[in-house]
Motif scaffolding. Structure first.
Motif, mmCIF file in Angstrom:
data_model
loop_
_atom_site.group_PDB
_atom_site.id
_atom_site.type_symbol
_atom_site.label_atom_id
_atom_site.label_comp_id
_atom_site.label_asym_id
_atom_site.label_seq_id
_atom_site.Cartn_x
_atom_site.Cartn_y
_atom_site.Cartn_z
ATOM 1 N N GLU A 13 0.829 -1.196 0.000
ATOM 2 C CA GLU A 13 0.000 0.000 0.000
ATOM 3 C C GLU A 13 0.868 1.252 0.000
ATOM 4 O OE1 GLU A 13 -0.511 -2.460 2.533
ATOM 5 O OE2 GLU A 13 -1.862 -3.409 1.090
ATOM 6 N N GLY B 298 -3.291 6.595 -1.070
ATOM 7 C CA GLY B 298 -4.431 5.698 -0.994
ATOM 8 C C GLY B 298 -4.499 4.720 -2.141
ATOM 9 N N THR B 299 -3.333 4.175 -2.533
ATOM 10 C CA THR B 299 -3.281 3.214 -3.632
ATOM 11 C C THR B 299 -2.572 1.945 -3.173
ATOM 12 O OG1 THR B 299 -1.218 4.212 -4.468
ATOM 13 C CG2 THR B 299 -3.281 5.009 -5.420
ATOM 14 N N ILE C 41 -6.536 2.548 -7.036
ATOM 15 C CA ILE C 41 -6.955 3.129 -5.763
ATOM 16 C C ILE C 41 -7.355 2.005 -4.827
ATOM 17 C CG2 ILE C 41 -8.715 4.553 -4.635
ATOM 18 C CD1 ILE C 41 -8.770 6.267 -7.187
ATOM 19 N N ASP C 42 -6.893 2.073 -3.611
ATOM 20 C CA ASP C 42 -7.231 1.088 -2.581
ATOM 21 C C ASP C 42 -8.616 1.416 -2.044
ATOM 22 O OD1 ASP C 42 -7.445 -0.545 -0.375
ATOM 23 O OD2 ASP C 42 -5.450 -0.106 0.401
ATOM 24 N N ARG D 13 -4.531 12.294 -6.367
ATOM 25 C CA ARG D 13 -3.654 11.129 -6.366
ATOM 26 C C ARG D 13 -2.691 11.195 -7.541
ATOM 27 N NH1 ARG D 13 -8.486 8.982 -4.301
ATOM 28 N NH2 ARG D 13 -8.192 7.610 -2.503
ATOM 29 N N LEU E 155 -5.018 8.995 -11.113
ATOM 30 C CA LEU E 155 -5.914 7.878 -10.794
ATOM 31 C C LEU E 155 -7.307 8.318 -10.363
ATOM 32 C CD1 LEU E 155 -3.489 5.381 -9.019
ATOM 33 C CD2 LEU E 155 -4.650 5.058 -11.207
ATOM 34 N N ASP E 156 -7.453 9.553 -9.885
ATOM 35 C CA ASP E 156 -8.789 10.019 -9.492
ATOM 36 C C ASP E 156 -9.742 10.063 -10.679
ATOM 37 O OD1 ASP E 156 -8.417 10.484 -6.684
ATOM 38 O OD2 ASP E 156 -7.217 12.239 -7.191
#
Length: 196
Positions: A33, A38-39, A57-58, A68, A72-73
């Motif tokens: 992680e 938050g990935t 994304i986690d 991010r 990734l958002d």
């Protein structure tokens, strides 16, 4: 500036990992992680100093007050090769367009990554993400599954301008005029395979 690794993004880590494993016919190893963004990821060796990661994304991570990395958002659609990453010796000396230096860690690994404020890299994310390692590199710890990057094609309408802006002496990276896209040709024990 040297090539370091590739990132394959997905709406979920399972989708990203499945795409890589099906395309290359090779297994990924466990990753971990990235709390700051938050990935989470899984990894595959591309040799003693290079690798690729499946990243997403986690779902266990909450909302963030900042963008991010790797855009990734805004990621939607099928899993695909989304970014290429180069390492540099002095992250503080890079051009500001590549992003502000952010110190990061995952387990025993520590690095600084240049991340744009909005998460979007120049040239429609075709500019390499830039990083500086502090301490060990993950590639030597990964099982060697026989995968090697043979060629990375960076396509963009302003490809030659992008190429001229990078102090990258890497014959495997080719810049071509066209729609914004990345294509990695990877030699495997099953022959030449492609990630797009």
């Amino acid at each position: 500036m040297e090539f370091d690794h590739l990132a394959v993004a997905g709406e979920s880590l399972e989708e990203a990992a499945a795409y890589v494993e099906e395309a290359l016919g090779l297994p990924l190893s466990a990753g971990g992680e990235h709390g700051h963004f938050g990935t989470h990821n899984r990894l595959m060796s591309l040799g003693p100093e290079e690798y690729l990661e499946a990243i997403a994304i986690d779902p266990a991570a909450g909302a963030l007050p900042y963008a991010r990395w790797f855009d990734l958002d805004r990621f939607t659609g099928p899993a695909r090769l989304s970014n290429w990453i180069c390492r540099v010796d002095d992250i503080a000396a890079i051009e500001p367009e590549a992003g502000a230096p952010v110190p990061l860690s995952r387990g025993a690994y520590h690095w600084t990554m240049a991340v744009p404020q909005d998460g979007v890299l120049p040239y429609d994310n075709c500019h390499p993400a830039l990083m500086q390692w502090q301490g060990p590199h993950p590639a030597p710890k990964l099982p060697d599954v026989g995968a090697r990057l043979e060629r990375l094609v960076v396509s963009h309408p302003e490809a030659q301008m992008l190429a001229k802006s990078l102090p990258l002496y890497e014959r495997r990276v080719v810049f071509e005029a066209g729609p914004a896209a990345l294509r990695a040709e990877i030699r495997t024990p099953h022959g030449l395979r492609v990630l797009e």
